[in-house]
Design an enzyme around this catalytic site. Sequence first.
Site, mmCIF file in Angstrom:
data_model
loop_
_atom_site.group_PDB
_atom_site.id
_atom_site.type_symbol
_atom_site.label_atom_id
_atom_site.label_comp_id
_atom_site.label_asym_id
_atom_site.label_seq_id
_atom_site.Cartn_x
_atom_site.Cartn_y
_atom_site.Cartn_z
ATOM 1 N N LYS A 22 -13.142 -12.838 -6.977
ATOM 2 C CA LYS A 22 -13.419 -12.349 -5.631
ATOM 3 C C LYS A 22 -14.302 -11.452 -5.290
ATOM 4 O O LYS A 22 -14.979 -11.474 -4.379
ATOM 5 C CB LYS A 22 -12.037 -11.927 -5.273
ATOM 6 C CG LYS A 22 -11.846 -10.992 -4.032
ATOM 7 C CD LYS A 22 -10.573 -10.318 -3.723
ATOM 8 C CE LYS A 22 -10.290 -9.048 -4.530
ATOM 9 N NZ LYS A 22 -10.901 -7.912 -4.008
ATOM 10 N N ASN A 23 -14.503 -10.519 -6.202
ATOM 11 C CA ASN A 23 -15.280 -9.281 -6.172
ATOM 12 C C ASN A 23 -16.946 -9.600 -6.218
ATOM 13 O O ASN A 23 -17.773 -8.994 -6.010
ATOM 14 C CB ASN A 23 -14.921 -8.112 -6.740
ATOM 15 C CG ASN A 23 -13.734 -7.608 -6.327
ATOM 16 O OD1 ASN A 23 -13.015 -7.720 -5.290
ATOM 17 N ND2 ASN A 23 -13.180 -6.609 -7.144
ATOM 18 N N CYS A 117 -7.359 3.432 2.536
ATOM 19 C CA CYS A 117 -6.642 2.461 2.250
ATOM 20 C C CYS A 117 -5.506 2.814 1.245
ATOM 21 O O CYS A 117 -5.580 4.129 0.747
ATOM 22 C CB CYS A 117 -7.451 1.201 1.741
ATOM 23 S SG CYS A 117 -7.964 1.501 0.065
ATOM 24 N N ARG A 122 -11.550 6.255 0.120
ATOM 25 C CA ARG A 122 -12.545 5.359 0.142
ATOM 26 C C ARG A 122 -13.682 5.642 1.150
ATOM 27 O O ARG A 122 -13.962 4.609 1.987
ATOM 28 C CB ARG A 122 -12.278 4.001 0.002
ATOM 29 C CG ARG A 122 -11.092 3.835 -0.997
ATOM 30 C CD ARG A 122 -10.636 2.307 -1.251
ATOM 31 N NE ARG A 122 -11.748 1.475 -1.831
ATOM 32 C CZ ARG A 122 -11.482 -0.053 -2.062
ATOM 33 N NH1 ARG A 122 -10.271 -0.436 -1.576
ATOM 34 N NH2 ARG A 122 -12.414 -0.628 -2.463
ATOM 35 N N PRO A 123 -14.595 6.620 1.122
ATOM 36 C CA PRO A 123 -15.465 6.691 2.244
ATOM 37 C C PRO A 123 -16.735 5.808 1.916
ATOM 38 O O PRO A 123 -16.680 5.267 0.780
ATOM 39 C CB PRO A 123 -15.806 8.553 1.857
ATOM 40 C CG PRO A 123 -15.565 8.707 0.305
ATOM 41 C CD PRO A 123 -14.148 7.743 0.036
ATOM 42 N N ASP A 309 -9.216 -1.787 -11.815
ATOM 43 C CA ASP A 309 -8.819 -2.816 -11.212
ATOM 44 C C ASP A 309 -7.686 -3.226 -12.434
ATOM 45 O O ASP A 309 -6.918 -4.192 -12.047
ATOM 46 C CB ASP A 309 -9.606 -3.910 -10.865
ATOM 47 C CG ASP A 309 -10.280 -3.590 -9.667
ATOM 48 O OD1 ASP A 309 -9.919 -2.406 -9.198
ATOM 49 O OD2 ASP A 309 -11.325 -4.203 -9.160
ATOM 50 N N ARG A 401 -4.364 -11.915 -1.358
ATOM 51 C CA ARG A 401 -5.719 -11.471 -1.105
ATOM 52 C C ARG A 401 -6.661 -11.728 -2.468
ATOM 53 O O ARG A 401 -7.778 -11.865 -2.011
ATOM 54 C CB ARG A 401 -5.703 -9.850 -0.590
ATOM 55 C CG ARG A 401 -5.156 -9.613 0.672
ATOM 56 C CD ARG A 401 -5.158 -8.184 1.145
ATOM 57 N NE ARG A 401 -6.595 -7.927 0.915
ATOM 58 C CZ ARG A 401 -6.998 -6.642 1.019
ATOM 59 N NH1 ARG A 401 -6.402 -5.850 1.451
ATOM 60 N NH2 ARG A 401 -8.472 -6.481 1.081
HETATM 61 C C1 EPZ Z 1 -14.993 -2.213 -5.937
HETATM 62 O O1 EPZ Z 1 -14.616 -1.358 -4.635
HETATM 63 C C2 EPZ Z 1 -13.933 -3.227 -5.941
HETATM 64 N N1 EPZ Z 1 -14.050 -4.197 -4.641
HETATM 65 C C3 EPZ Z 1 -12.663 -2.522 -6.242
HETATM 66 O O2 EPZ Z 1 -11.628 -3.547 -6.522
HETATM 67 C C4 EPZ Z 1 -12.961 -1.707 -7.434
HETATM 68 O O3 EPZ Z 1 -11.636 -1.138 -7.689
HETATM 69 C C5 EPZ Z 1 -13.904 -0.774 -7.298
HETATM 70 O O4 EPZ Z 1 -15.274 -1.423 -7.052
HETATM 71 C C6 EPZ Z 1 -14.084 0.016 -8.528
HETATM 72 O O5 EPZ Z 1 -14.536 -0.782 -9.792
HETATM 73 C C7 EPZ Z 1 -14.941 -4.948 -4.363
HETATM 74 O O6 EPZ Z 1 -15.792 -5.112 -5.164
HETATM 75 C C8 EPZ Z 1 -14.765 -5.738 -3.174
HETATM 76 P P1 EPZ Z 1 -16.786 1.886 -5.371
HETATM 77 P P2 EPZ Z 1 -15.869 -0.346 -3.954
HETATM 78 O O7 EPZ Z 1 -17.499 2.061 -4.298
HETATM 79 O O8 EPZ Z 1 -17.259 -1.035 -3.899
HETATM 80 C C9 EPZ Z 1 -16.306 6.466 -4.156
HETATM 81 C C10 EPZ Z 1 -9.694 -4.759 -6.189
HETATM 82 O O9 EPZ Z 1 -8.537 -4.483 -6.415
HETATM 83 N N2 EPZ Z 1 -17.163 6.234 -3.183
HETATM 84 O O10 EPZ Z 1 -17.576 1.543 -6.651
HETATM 85 O O11 EPZ Z 1 -15.157 -0.060 -2.496
HETATM 86 C C11 EPZ Z 1 -14.911 5.821 -3.961
HETATM 87 O O12 EPZ Z 1 -13.936 6.573 -3.093
HETATM 88 C C12 EPZ Z 1 -10.623 -3.668 -5.419
HETATM 89 O O13 EPZ Z 1 -10.422 -6.122 -6.119
HETATM 90 C C13 EPZ Z 1 -17.563 7.341 -2.442
HETATM 91 O O14 EPZ Z 1 -17.348 8.462 -2.571
HETATM 92 O O15 EPZ Z 1 -15.699 0.921 -5.052
HETATM 93 C C14 EPZ Z 1 -14.296 5.500 -5.273
HETATM 94 O O16 EPZ Z 1 -13.692 6.848 -5.725
HETATM 95 C C15 EPZ Z 1 -10.034 -2.540 -5.211
HETATM 96 N N3 EPZ Z 1 -18.511 6.966 -1.213
HETATM 97 C C16 EPZ Z 1 -15.731 5.457 -6.248
HETATM 98 O O17 EPZ Z 1 -16.676 5.830 -5.424
HETATM 99 C C17 EPZ Z 1 -18.909 5.663 -1.009
HETATM 100 O O18 EPZ Z 1 -19.554 5.638 -0.065
HETATM 101 C C18 EPZ Z 1 -15.860 4.115 -6.696
HETATM 102 O O19 EPZ Z 1 -16.045 3.224 -5.658
HETATM 103 C C19 EPZ Z 1 -18.634 4.758 -1.741
HETATM 104 C C20 EPZ Z 1 -17.694 4.856 -3.029
#
Ligand code: EPZ
Length: 421
Positions: A22-23, A117, A122-123, A309, A401
Amino acid sequence: MDYLTIEGGAKLSGSVTISGSKNAALPVIAATLLSDKDITLENLPNVVDIKTLLKLVEMLGGKVNYHDNHSVTINNRSISSTKAVYEIVSQMRASILVLGPLLARFGECEVSLPGGCAIGQRPIDLHLKALEAMGAVIEIKSGYVKAYAPDGLKGAKIVFDKITVGGSENAIMAAALAHGTTTIINAAKEPEVVQLCEILVDGGVLIEGVGTSEITIEGTGGKPIDFKTPITIIPDRIEAGTYLCAGAITKSSITLKKVNAQHIKASIDKLESMGCQFDISDDEVTIYPPEELISANITTTEYPGFPTDMQAQFMALAIVSKGDTLIEERLFENRFMHVSELNRLGADIWLKGNIAAVHQVDELNGADVMATDLRASSALVLAALIAKGETNIHRIYHLDRGYENLEGKLSALGAKIHRHK
Ligand code: EPZ
């Protein structure tokens, strides 16, 4: 609303075929917006999140030809809107992935702010900073991110303060069509980011450092990408890890087919330290669990470390592992919603901040529980597989999902699982 009933105690056996990731599929679908030609995608997982993003592409004016449940051909020649509306983004925050490609190709776009969420705030500040570094003008108004780059994006040096998967993906897609060279420092190295880079390289974009934390991208200067098609989505490493946990918790030897063992190394290593053994070949992995799992502490981190995850699923294993387990969640501030539901089944888990302490219990007992997010839901399924009696898992739209045909795959392995419509 649909719910699942699982009668615990059944042994599992046989094999399960792992679906496409999915991701990985989500950014690939978003990347099709960088092209004006036909692109065929294969091995798409048949899950709700993929349908949601394909619907968004159609709302933008893209043409999606559905071949079967796992394959589509997309043509984004005649995009008529660059607005990702609240109705879609509120269903799936990964819709933010259209921001980079739409802005790069059309010089403007509007995407509803995803908001927080179930697993944290998740900013998206890092996504926006990266695009601003490339010359985008961004304003946040009426719940929307409005981004403009009328003369196109310009190559830039982007330094991510924190590793972000989605932020890296948005920056890579934007950089692919920018004028000049972009260097991304502290980029995410997840296999999903690598697949995105690889399809761009196959489409003629020069990228150095694929799979490392420093990626350099030569933009095409606005020229749409001519992707090499078909594009086959990589196997889902989290689905694969979840089935390994199903084998481990039920003390059953099962085989995963169509899997990439390298991508699930962190889960395999952890399961090995818990006493499991493995047979690993090209695209198959067989797990041989011990009579009793041994506890092993967990700290979630970025790839190639232990994935957030998989945290909830390993917590289910920890409940019945010999000894105490400490689980530290480093990526998301609120990713422990499954704790209280697991405790309803009889687990003994204590939470302090971002650390959970899991004490071994002798047995779990079936109860009504509620899924709170995608991976939390799979932890409840795993616990239910060994709980005495029946467990009813509610709000399983979370599972739908991201897990393709979970009850069908588990039933085929021998689980007693039933979906109530
Ligand atoms: C991806 O989310 C995945 N989703 C998530 O999988 C996964 O948990 C996550 O990466 C971490 O591996 C998809 O690929 C669609 P991040 P993403 O940006 O990209 C912070 C699942 O269950 N952050 O790597 O949204 C954020 O809050 C899902 O399949 C900021 O602060 O994750 C987090 O603490 C859930 N500012 C950290 O970085 C930003 O602009 C990592 O988030 C972006 C992120």
